[in-house]
Write a protein that holds these residues in place. Structure first.
Motif, mmCIF file in Angstrom:
data_model
loop_
_atom_site.group_PDB
_atom_site.id
_atom_site.type_symbol
_atom_site.label_atom_id
_atom_site.label_comp_id
_atom_site.label_asym_id
_atom_site.label_seq_id
_atom_site.Cartn_x
_atom_site.Cartn_y
_atom_site.Cartn_z
ATOM 1 N N PHE A 221 0.828 -1.213 0.000
ATOM 2 C CA PHE A 221 0.000 0.000 0.000
ATOM 3 C C PHE A 221 0.864 1.267 0.000
ATOM 4 O O PHE A 221 0.514 2.249 -0.662
ATOM 5 C CB PHE A 221 -0.951 0.002 1.200
ATOM 6 N N PHE A 222 1.974 1.261 0.739
ATOM 7 C CA PHE A 222 2.865 2.423 0.744
ATOM 8 C C PHE A 222 3.468 2.636 -0.643
ATOM 9 O O PHE A 222 3.682 3.770 -1.064
ATOM 10 C CB PHE A 222 3.981 2.229 1.782
ATOM 11 N N GLU A 223 3.740 1.538 -1.340
ATOM 12 C CA GLU A 223 4.339 1.628 -2.673
ATOM 13 C C GLU A 223 3.416 2.364 -3.642
ATOM 14 O O GLU A 223 3.889 3.013 -4.581
ATOM 15 C CB GLU A 223 4.631 0.220 -3.194
ATOM 16 N N ASN A 224 2.111 2.293 -3.411
ATOM 17 C CA ASN A 224 1.136 2.920 -4.316
ATOM 18 C C ASN A 224 0.487 4.178 -3.739
ATOM 19 O O ASN A 224 -0.366 4.786 -4.380
ATOM 20 C CB ASN A 224 0.036 1.908 -4.661
ATOM 21 N N ALA A 225 0.863 4.545 -2.520
ATOM 22 C CA ALA A 225 0.244 5.699 -1.856
ATOM 23 C C ALA A 225 0.754 7.016 -2.444
ATOM 24 O O ALA A 225 1.870 7.103 -2.957
ATOM 25 C CB ALA A 225 0.529 5.650 -0.363
ATOM 26 N N THR A 226 -0.109 8.032 -2.359
ATOM 27 C CA THR A 226 0.266 9.369 -2.839
ATOM 28 C C THR A 226 0.005 10.408 -1.757
ATOM 29 O O THR A 226 -0.762 10.180 -0.822
ATOM 30 C CB THR A 226 -0.536 9.740 -4.105
#
Length: 392
Positions: A221-226
């Motif tokens: 989720f952190f990898e895709n968070a903005t």
């Protein structure tokens, strides 16, 4: 005079500690999230997360993680069983952190966060303050307040709730139990213990954010968070620090629950067949079954009503591990049982049917290792109904 000198040095010492805690990070400081892969034991099977603060100018390279046991807590084991045990935030030099997990052959991934200098300082100050003795402890919850969810929560505080968590590419809707079991061998004693101890509450569909109770999902989720209204990524750089060495898997089917309980089930059915052919009753077997199922049922009831564990509620394993079996044991020693006891055994058969229905429609998923035992219990109960009805 000596008292004044002593007071001066004490004040100087306290001042140095205070200043050490209020370090101003340099412009080159970096804060990252570490994700540790699973280990071989059950308590390591889901991985771990931690923050890493690296600032060469200030000589800082430390990790902060949530989930350390407080072994000094009074009544440690009782509180642990009751779900009332406080866990601690831990702090360690990164090199020690790295060497420990490398020794145990657990992978380590790092995601450097895309934070401003002010945000880095805010996150670091938060961790330093959280590590103070009066703030270190928190009430742990496996699903909603653990080493992974704390990473998410602290990051949100730092960014004033301005993180947008987007769904990872491989995201699939799942229940809590499904996510747990994906990290385990379904035909293992650890998996069986979890399926027996945890109730139907973990068979509900988890929200996207709920998925982040697992460390590996924090990474995803952190990898895709903005951040900044979706304009910038939360993670500016990702790397693998240590890759787990491949080792042979030594799981043996012959020591698994399905095999062992399969043998137990076959033994119960064999004794039942002999009793049926000889028109006898092996009372020692029935006393054993009623005792074991009753004790397990009491244990399940205690987990449900006498602890603060949220995941142990609404546990329909009580349909086979029926606690009242303990009170009914006395009937097994009588030459002629009471009429109500025959109806009671019929109830046990009905409860097993209800368990099957709960499993089929998805109210609760049960351990696959229990299947042979449940079949054997059903056959034994049907035999007892026929046996006692003939004697009436």
């Amino acid at each position: 005079m000596m008292q004044k000198i002593l007071l001066f040095f004490i004040s100087l010492f306290l001042l140095s500690i205070s200043q050490a805690q209020e370090i101003q990070l340099s412009e080159n400081a970096e804060i990252s999230v570490l994700t540790v892969g699973p280990g071989p034991s059950l308590n390591d099977a889901f991985g771990h997360n931690a923050f890493r603060i690296k600032d060469p100018k200030n000589g800082i390279d430390v990790t902060y993680g949530y989930g350390e046991y407080d072994f000094d807590a009074p009544n440690f084991y009782l509180k642990f069983a009751q779900g009332k045990l406080n866990y601690l935030i831990s702090k360690a030099d990164f090199n020690r952190f790295y060497q420990v997990y490398r020794y145990y052959n657990r992978s380590i991934k790092e995601q450097t966060l895309n934070l401003s200098e002010a945000e880095k300082q805010k996150l670091y100050d938060y961790l330093v303050n959280n590590y103070k003795p009066e703030n270190r402890a928190y009430l742990y919850d496996f699903f909603f307040d653990n080493c992974a969810t704390k990473i998410k929560d602290v990051a949100r505080v730092t960014l004033n709730n301005n993180i947008q968590f987007n769904l990872p590419k491989d995201y699939k809707e799942a229940t809590f139990r499904t996510m747990i079991q994906k990290n385990l061998n379904r035909n293992s004693w650890g998996s069986l213990g979890i399926d027996v101890a945890l109730g139907s509450v973990i068979d509900k569909q988890a929200t996207a954010e709920d998925h982040m109770f697992l460390p590996k999902n924090i990474y995803a989720f952190f990898e895709n968070a903005t951040i900044k209204n979706g304009e910038e990524p939360l993670v500016k750089n990702s790397q693998i620090i240590y890759t787990k060495r491949e080792v042979p898997v030594t799981n043996s089917f012959f020591t698994s629950p399905l095999f062992i309980l399969g043998l137990v089930g076959l033994f119960i059915m064999y004794i039942t067949y002999k009793d049926y052919k000889n028109t006898t009753q092996s009372k020692w077997l029935d006393v054993t079954l009623f005792s074991l199922t009753g004790i397990i049922g009491i244990f399940i009831l205690l987990l449900w009503f006498a602890t603060d564990h949220k995941g142990t509620h609404q546990n329909y394993n009580l349909l086979w591990a029926f606690a009242l079996n303990i009170l009914a044991i006395g009937q097994l020693f009588k030459k002629k049982v009471s009429g109500w006891f025959i109806k009671y055994i019929k109830l046990l058969v009905i409860l097993l049917c209800l368990l099957t229905l709960h499993w089929i429609i998805g109210v609760q998923v049960f351990a696959i290792g229990l299947i042979p035992l449940l079949i054997a219990l059903g056959i034994r109960y049907l035999f007892l109904v026929k046996h006692y009805s003939t004697d009436q």
